[in-house]
Scaffold this motif. Structure first.
Motif, short mmCIF file in Angstrom:
data_model
loop_
_atom_site.label_atom_id
_atom_site.label_comp_id
_atom_site.label_asym_id
_atom_site.label_seq_id
_atom_site.Cartn_x
_atom_site.Cartn_y
_atom_site.Cartn_z
N VAL A 62 0.71 -1.72 0.12
CA VAL A 62 -0.03 -0.07 0.35
C VAL A 62 0.89 1.50 -0.19
O VAL A 62 1.74 1.23 0.37
CB VAL A 62 -0.56 0.00 1.12
N LEU A 63 0.48 2.13 -0.05
CA LEU A 63 1.02 3.87 -0.34
C LEU A 63 0.18 5.01 -0.87
O LEU A 63 -1.04 4.06 -1.17
CB LEU A 63 2.49 3.72 -1.49
N ASP A 64 0.02 5.77 -0.52
CA ASP A 64 -0.64 7.25 -0.75
C ASP A 64 0.24 8.25 -1.23
O ASP A 64 1.67 8.00 -0.71
CB ASP A 64 -1.12 7.54 0.36
N THR A 65 0.10 9.18 -2.44
CA THR A 65 0.24 9.82 -2.75
C THR A 65 -0.54 11.09 -3.18
O THR A 65 -1.28 11.08 -3.60
CB THR A 65 1.27 9.71 -4.22
N ARG A 66 -0.04 12.41 -2.56
CA ARG A 66 -0.43 14.23 -3.70
C ARG A 66 -1.41 13.37 -4.77
O ARG A 66 -0.65 12.77 -5.01
CB ARG A 66 0.03 14.46 -3.54
N SER A 67 -2.43 13.73 -4.43
CA SER A 67 -3.93 13.31 -5.67
C SER A 67 -2.73 14.37 -7.23
O SER A 67 -2.73 15.55 -6.62
CB SER A 67 -5.40 13.59 -5.53
N GLY A 68 -2.58 13.88 -8.17
CA GLY A 68 -2.98 14.41 -9.31
C GLY A 68 -1.20 14.26 -9.75
O GLY A 68 -0.31 15.86 -10.79
N ASP A 69 -0.07 14.82 -8.47
CA ASP A 69 1.72 14.49 -9.09
C ASP A 69 1.63 13.24 -9.46
O ASP A 69 0.67 12.30 -10.46
CB ASP A 69 1.99 14.25 -7.43
N ALA A 70 2.97 13.74 -10.33
CA ALA A 70 3.65 12.72 -11.60
C ALA A 70 3.59 11.00 -10.78
O ALA A 70 3.65 10.29 -11.38
CB ALA A 70 5.04 12.97 -12.01
N ALA A 71 4.21 11.31 -9.60
CA ALA A 71 3.81 10.35 -8.67
C ALA A 71 3.25 9.27 -8.83
O ALA A 71 3.35 7.96 -9.45
CB ALA A 71 4.52 10.20 -7.47
N GLU A 72 1.83 10.08 -8.91
CA GLU A 72 0.03 8.54 -8.87
C GLU A 72 0.52 8.20 -10.34
O GLU A 72 0.38 7.56 -10.84
CB GLU A 72 -0.57 10.03 -8.78
N GLN A 73 1.08 9.49 -11.30
CA GLN A 73 1.30 8.20 -12.98
C GLN A 73 2.01 7.24 -12.05
O GLN A 73 1.10 6.25 -13.39
CB GLN A 73 1.20 9.61 -13.77
N LEU A 74 3.19 7.58 -12.03
CA LEU A 74 4.69 6.37 -11.90
C LEU A 74 3.95 5.18 -12.01
O LEU A 74 3.96 3.98 -12.15
CB LEU A 74 5.39 6.71 -11.05
N TYR A 75 2.76 5.26 -10.80
CA TYR A 75 2.43 3.64 -9.75
C TYR A 75 1.25 3.40 -10.90
O TYR A 75 1.37 2.58 -10.82
CB TYR A 75 1.54 4.54 -8.59
N LEU A 76 0.49 4.33 -11.27
CA LEU A 76 -0.29 3.23 -12.44
C LEU A 76 0.08 2.83 -13.21
O LEU A 76 -0.55 1.60 -13.15
CB LEU A 76 -1.87 5.04 -12.39
N ALA A 77 0.92 3.04 -14.16
CA ALA A 77 1.93 2.89 -15.17
C ALA A 77 2.59 1.10 -14.58
O ALA A 77 2.59 0.66 -15.52
CB ALA A 77 3.04 3.68 -15.52
N GLN A 78 2.73 1.11 -13.45
CA GLN A 78 3.19 0.27 -12.61
C GLN A 78 2.61 -0.71 -11.74
O GLN A 78 2.64 -1.65 -11.21
CB GLN A 78 4.44 0.42 -12.19
N GLY A 79 1.33 -0.39 -12.58
CA GLY A 79 0.27 -1.59 -12.44
C GLY A 79 -0.41 -1.15 -10.89
O GLY A 79 -1.08 -2.44 -10.69
#
Length: 177
Positions: A127-144
């Motif tokens: 599990v993790l949390d990340t600020r909504s809309g940050d580039a990190a969110e897109q990284l996590y989505l791209a990694q499944g």
């Protein structure tokens, strides 16, 4: 492009690298990263790393770093759940890449390596949390990674605004026995 080396640090190695760990965190906070700090006050950031190092020593956390020319440029923490009903899960924290080392695939590689490390430790849920809309969110989505939801007004930003956080998870099959 300079080669990047990845290493799991034990507590002694992390203690020796305390200042480098602080420098990466400080540089990310200076650019407005939502990683628990709202200003660049060194005392709480250094204390954060000392607490993390103590947790590495006790086995509560594992610390993976990325080095470029022997200098730490990225970090990620794997934090184990200490509750008996959570032995199968862990949390990803402080996935950081120094601003001078970004756009080289370091965050993606750190994430991939910490996921494998978690699986080797028998974890089937991360599990993790990340600020909504940050580039990190897109990284996590791209990694499944999957989104469980979003919590509004979760964290105070470096700009003094309350930002939402996106809570995410990733499941793994149990290791074959």
């Amino acid at each position: 492009m300079t080669a990047i080396d990845y290493q799991i640090l034990n507590a002694e190695e992390a203690q020796k690298a305390h200042e480098e760990l602080y420098q990466v965190l400080s540089a990310c906070v200076a650019l407005g990263a939502s990683i628990g700090f709202i200003d660049n006050d060194p005392q709480p950031m250094r204390q954060f790393w000392q607490n993390a190092i103590n947790s590495v020593a006790s086995g509560e956390k594992m610390l993976l770093v990325a080095r470029r020319q022997q200098q730490i440029v990225g970090t990620v923490i794997l934090e184990f759940c200490g509750k008996p009903n959570g032995a199968h899960r862990a949390e990803i924290a402080k996935l950081l890449v120094h601003p001078d080392a970004r756009r080289q695939g370091i965050a993606r590689e750190l994430l991939s390596r910490v996921e494998k490390l978690a699986q080797q430790q028998g974890k089937t849920l991360l599990v993790l949390d990340t600020r909504s809309g940050d580039a990190a969110e897109q990284l996590y989505l791209a990694q499944g990674w999957q989104v469980c939801g979003q919590i509004p007004r979760f964290a105070l930003s470096t700009q003094g605004e309350l930002d939402a956080t996106t809570v995410m998870y990733k499941l793994f099959e149990p290791a074959a026995i």
